[in-house]
Structure formats: structure tokens, C-alpha cells
Motif scaffolding. Sequence first.
Motif, PDB file in Angstrom:
ATOM      1  N   GLY A   9      -3.238  -4.715   0.893  1.00  0.00           N
ATOM      2  CA  GLY A   9      -3.513  -3.280   0.879  1.00  0.00           C
ATOM      3  C   GLY A   9      -4.099  -2.731   2.158  1.00  0.00           C
ATOM      4  O   GLY A   9      -4.689  -1.634   2.148  1.00  0.00           O
ATOM      5  N   HIS A  10      -3.933  -3.452   3.268  1.00  0.00           N
ATOM      6  CA  HIS A  10      -4.426  -2.898   4.533  1.00  0.00           C
ATOM      7  C   HIS A  10      -3.745  -1.556   4.770  1.00  0.00           C
ATOM      8  O   HIS A  10      -2.567  -1.381   4.442  1.00  0.00           O
ATOM      9  N   SER A  11      -4.452  -0.618   5.371  1.00  0.00           N
ATOM     10  CA  SER A  11      -3.868   0.732   5.528  1.00  0.00           C
ATOM     11  C   SER A  11      -2.597   0.713   6.371  1.00  0.00           C
ATOM     12  O   SER A  11      -1.726   1.565   6.200  1.00  0.00           O
ATOM     13  N   GLU A  12      -2.488  -0.266   7.292  1.00  0.00           N
ATOM     14  CA  GLU A  12      -1.241  -0.329   8.072  1.00  0.00           C
ATOM     15  C   GLU A  12      -0.064  -0.720   7.171  1.00  0.00           C
ATOM     16  O   GLU A  12       1.065  -0.297   7.401  1.00  0.00           O
ATOM     17  N   ARG A  13      -0.331  -1.527   6.159  1.00  0.00           N
ATOM     18  CA  ARG A  13       0.722  -1.850   5.183  1.00  0.00           C
ATOM     19  C   ARG A  13       0.997  -0.617   4.308  1.00  0.00           C
ATOM     20  O   ARG A  13       2.139  -0.312   3.989  1.00  0.00           O
ATOM     21  N   ARG A  14      -0.057   0.079   3.918  1.00  0.00           N
ATOM     22  CA  ARG A  14       0.133   1.258   3.046  1.00  0.00           C
ATOM     23  C   ARG A  14       0.886   2.361   3.798  1.00  0.00           C
ATOM     24  O   ARG A  14       1.835   2.948   3.277  1.00  0.00           O
ATOM     25  N   VAL A  15       0.454   2.627   5.046  1.00  0.00           N
ATOM     26  CA  VAL A  15       1.012   3.781   5.765  1.00  0.00           C
ATOM     27  C   VAL A  15       2.351   3.442   6.435  1.00  0.00           C
ATOM     28  O   VAL A  15       3.351   4.126   6.215  1.00  0.00           O
ATOM     29  N   ILE A  16       2.368   2.363   7.246  1.00  0.00           N
ATOM     30  CA  ILE A  16       3.586   2.070   8.028  1.00  0.00           C
ATOM     31  C   ILE A  16       4.682   1.484   7.139  1.00  0.00           C
ATOM     32  O   ILE A  16       5.847   1.834   7.261  1.00  0.00           O
ATOM     33  N   TYR A  17       4.285   0.559   6.239  1.00  0.00           N
ATOM     34  CA  TYR A  17       5.295  -0.131   5.418  1.00  0.00           C
ATOM     35  C   TYR A  17       5.424   0.456   4.014  1.00  0.00           C
ATOM     36  O   TYR A  17       6.078  -0.134   3.147  1.00  0.00           O
ATOM     37  N   LYS A  18       4.740   1.617   3.842  1.00  0.00           N
ATOM     38  CA  LYS A  18       4.894   2.389   2.587  1.00  0.00           C
ATOM     39  C   LYS A  18       4.580   1.576   1.326  1.00  0.00           C
ATOM     40  O   LYS A  18       5.263   1.715   0.303  1.00  0.00           O
ATOM     41  N   GLU A  19       3.597   0.719   1.410  1.00  0.00           N
ATOM     42  CA  GLU A  19       3.218  -0.048   0.207  1.00  0.00           C
ATOM     43  C   GLU A  19       2.322   0.825  -0.668  1.00  0.00           C
ATOM     44  O   GLU A  19       1.287   1.313  -0.215  1.00  0.00           O
ATOM     45  N   ASN A  20       2.730   0.994  -1.910  1.00  0.00           N
ATOM     46  CA  ASN A  20       1.927   1.810  -2.820  1.00  0.00           C
ATOM     47  C   ASN A  20       1.042   0.902  -3.683  1.00  0.00           C
ATOM     48  O   ASN A  20       1.094  -0.321  -3.589  1.00  0.00           O
ATOM     49  N   ASN A  21       0.237   1.531  -4.537  1.00  0.00           N
ATOM     50  CA  ASN A  21      -0.683   0.747  -5.371  1.00  0.00           C
ATOM     51  C   ASN A  21       0.029  -0.268  -6.250  1.00  0.00           C
ATOM     52  O   ASN A  21      -0.517  -1.337  -6.540  1.00  0.00           O
ATOM     53  N   GLU A  22       1.272   0.050  -6.671  1.00  0.00           N
ATOM     54  CA  GLU A  22       2.009  -0.884  -7.548  1.00  0.00           C
ATOM     55  C   GLU A  22       2.336  -2.170  -6.767  1.00  0.00           C
ATOM     56  O   GLU A  22       2.147  -3.275  -7.267  1.00  0.00           O
ATOM     57  N   ILE A  23       2.828  -1.989  -5.549  1.00  0.00           N
ATOM     58  CA  ILE A  23       3.169  -3.170  -4.735  1.00  0.00           C
ATOM     59  C   ILE A  23       1.893  -3.958  -4.425  1.00  0.00           C
ATOM     60  O   ILE A  23       1.862  -5.187  -4.522  1.00  0.00           O
ATOM     61  N   ILE A  24       0.847  -3.229  -4.080  1.00  0.00           N
ATOM     62  CA  ILE A  24      -0.405  -3.908  -3.721  1.00  0.00           C
ATOM     63  C   ILE A  24      -0.973  -4.661  -4.928  1.00  0.00           C
ATOM     64  O   ILE A  24      -1.504  -5.762  -4.792  1.00  0.00           O
ATOM     65  N   ALA A  25      -0.800  -4.070  -6.120  1.00  0.00           N
ATOM     66  CA  ALA A  25      -1.251  -4.754  -7.340  1.00  0.00           C
ATOM     67  C   ALA A  25      -0.498  -6.080  -7.499  1.00  0.00           C
ATOM     68  O   ALA A  25      -1.083  -7.109  -7.876  1.00  0.00           O
ATOM     69  N   GLU A  26       0.793  -6.071  -7.189  1.00  0.00           N
ATOM     70  CA  GLU A  26       1.576  -7.312  -7.323  1.00  0.00           C
ATOM     71  C   GLU A  26       1.135  -8.343  -6.287  1.00  0.00           C
ATOM     72  O   GLU A  26       1.059  -9.533  -6.566  1.00  0.00           O
ATOM     73  N   LYS A  27       0.818  -7.872  -5.087  1.00  0.00           N
ATOM     74  CA  LYS A  27       0.345  -8.800  -4.046  1.00  0.00           C
ATOM     75  C   LYS A  27      -1.017  -9.381  -4.443  1.00  0.00           C
ATOM     76  O   LYS A  27      -1.268 -10.572  -4.276  1.00  0.00           O
ATOM     77  N   LEU A  28      -1.864  -8.521  -4.990  1.00  0.00           N
ATOM     78  CA  LEU A  28      -3.175  -8.988  -5.441  1.00  0.00           C
ATOM     79  C   LEU A  28      -2.998 -10.058  -6.524  1.00  0.00           C
ATOM     80  O   LEU A  28      -3.667 -11.096  -6.511  1.00  0.00           O
TER      81      LEU A  28
END
Length: 245
Positions: A90-109
Motif C-alpha cells: 500500500g505504499h502511496s507510489e503503488r496506490r497513485v502510480i500503479y493504481k492499486e486500490n484498497n481491494e488490491i492492497i487487502a489481497e497483498k496484505l
Amino acid sequence: MKKITIAANWKMYLDEVSSIDFIEKLNAEKELFSNKDIIIFPSHTCIRSVKDRLNIDLKIGMQDCDIHNKGAYTGSTSISSIDIHSCIVGHSERRVIYKENNEIIAEKLGAVLSSKANPILCIGETLEEKNDNITESIIESQLSILPKDLNDRNLTIAYEPVWAIGSGDVPSNEYIHQMLSYVKNRLKSLYSDTDLDNIKLFYGGSVDANNLNDLIGIELIDGFLIGSASANFEKFKDIVKQLKL
Ligand code: PEP
């Protein structure tokens, strides 16, 4: 006095040669770097070389991982591809540049929690969200992906206002304290005291040797996630010199 953790996010700043050079410099100053709680996050491709050369008891982590553990995912990296201490999600560079939303980040977590590695979940508001006075609701939604039960696992929440990352614009101690208190209260409503004992709170955003000492004074802080200043050996050394434990 608590032991402060320094998490060095090298991002994509150092190639293999520069990563090895950095580690050799660390090894040459064993006394300064030993017995400190330091986690280094090299590029995926440099983790093996860094692990092989490091002669000090520092920890190594991954900057990100795939949501899957194994399979046909060309170009991606699994959390279980190498034995590491921690993984940032969930680093902001992943959220902003790679468009990772909370759903994707939840799966990574979830992927990290299903491995042996300790997750570091990054949260924080953009400048626009801050100006719109919606910081708390943004943080609340970023925290909403946390599992119900930590099952004795360690977790770190790194509060990193996006506008402070790489900008030199560090919030006041009062602002950081207010945000970390908000995070802590959310965590208290989710977890038992035993789980809370396994959760650390970090701050990240333009931390360097000039502001570290001041920031360490913030009561709720357990550590710092540091980007650019951690990828420059001399700057990193100046940061570590300030740690009392
Ligand atoms: C980061 O990217 O997590 C970070 C804190 O970067 P910087 O220290 O360069 O602001």
C-alpha cells in the motif's frame, strides 16, 4: 526508552552494483549499525546479493509483492519467492502510480499474512484530501482492509502523508501525533490488547538526519519509513548515528 525502527525503502534508487557497494560500506562500520533495529528494502532483483553480502544483524524486506503466491504472473514477484523479514504494502507510489486500490492492497496484505513475513501497511492522505478535510475518512477506509484477527502476527502501520513524501515538507509533530492517535484509536476499536502489543506505528515522509531527532519525540512513534535519505550511505549513516538504542 523504546528502540526505534528504521525502515530503509530504497525504492528503485539503487541498482545491484550500488546496493552491494552500500552493503560493503555498512559492513565496514559494524559498530555503528549492529544491534540497531534496521530493515533494508532493496529492489527485488538486489535482495539476494544484499542478503549474501550483509555481515551485520540487519533485516531485509520486500518493497511490494504480488497478490498471488505462485503461477503464471509474468514479471511479478511472490512474497514466498525469498525468505525476508517484512514486506511493504500500500505504499502511496503503488496506490497513485500503479493504481492499486484498497481491494488490491487487502489481497497483498493477505498474501503477506499468509507467509512468514511481517506486513508494513502504508496509509496517508494526498494534499487534495488534506485540503478537503477528509484525511480521517481516507485513513479510516485505508484501515478498513485490516483482518479481524491478527492471530499473534506482527503488523506495522506506516502513516505517510503523500504530500510529505519526497517533498521536504514534513508535518508538525502535533499533526503527526494527531493522525497517529486517530490510527491508534481505530486499532483499539478493532483489536484486543494482545494484538495491539504486536502493532507498531511508523511515520514516513521526508525524514532525514536533520529532522529525525525532533520526530523521535512524538510519543506514539515506534519507527520511521525512510526513502531517499536511506539510499544515500552518508545520509543514512547520519540518521543511524542519532539512534540512542
Ligand atoms: C517513502 O517513500 O516511503 C518515503 C518516506 O520517501 P521519502 O523519505 O523520500 O520522503
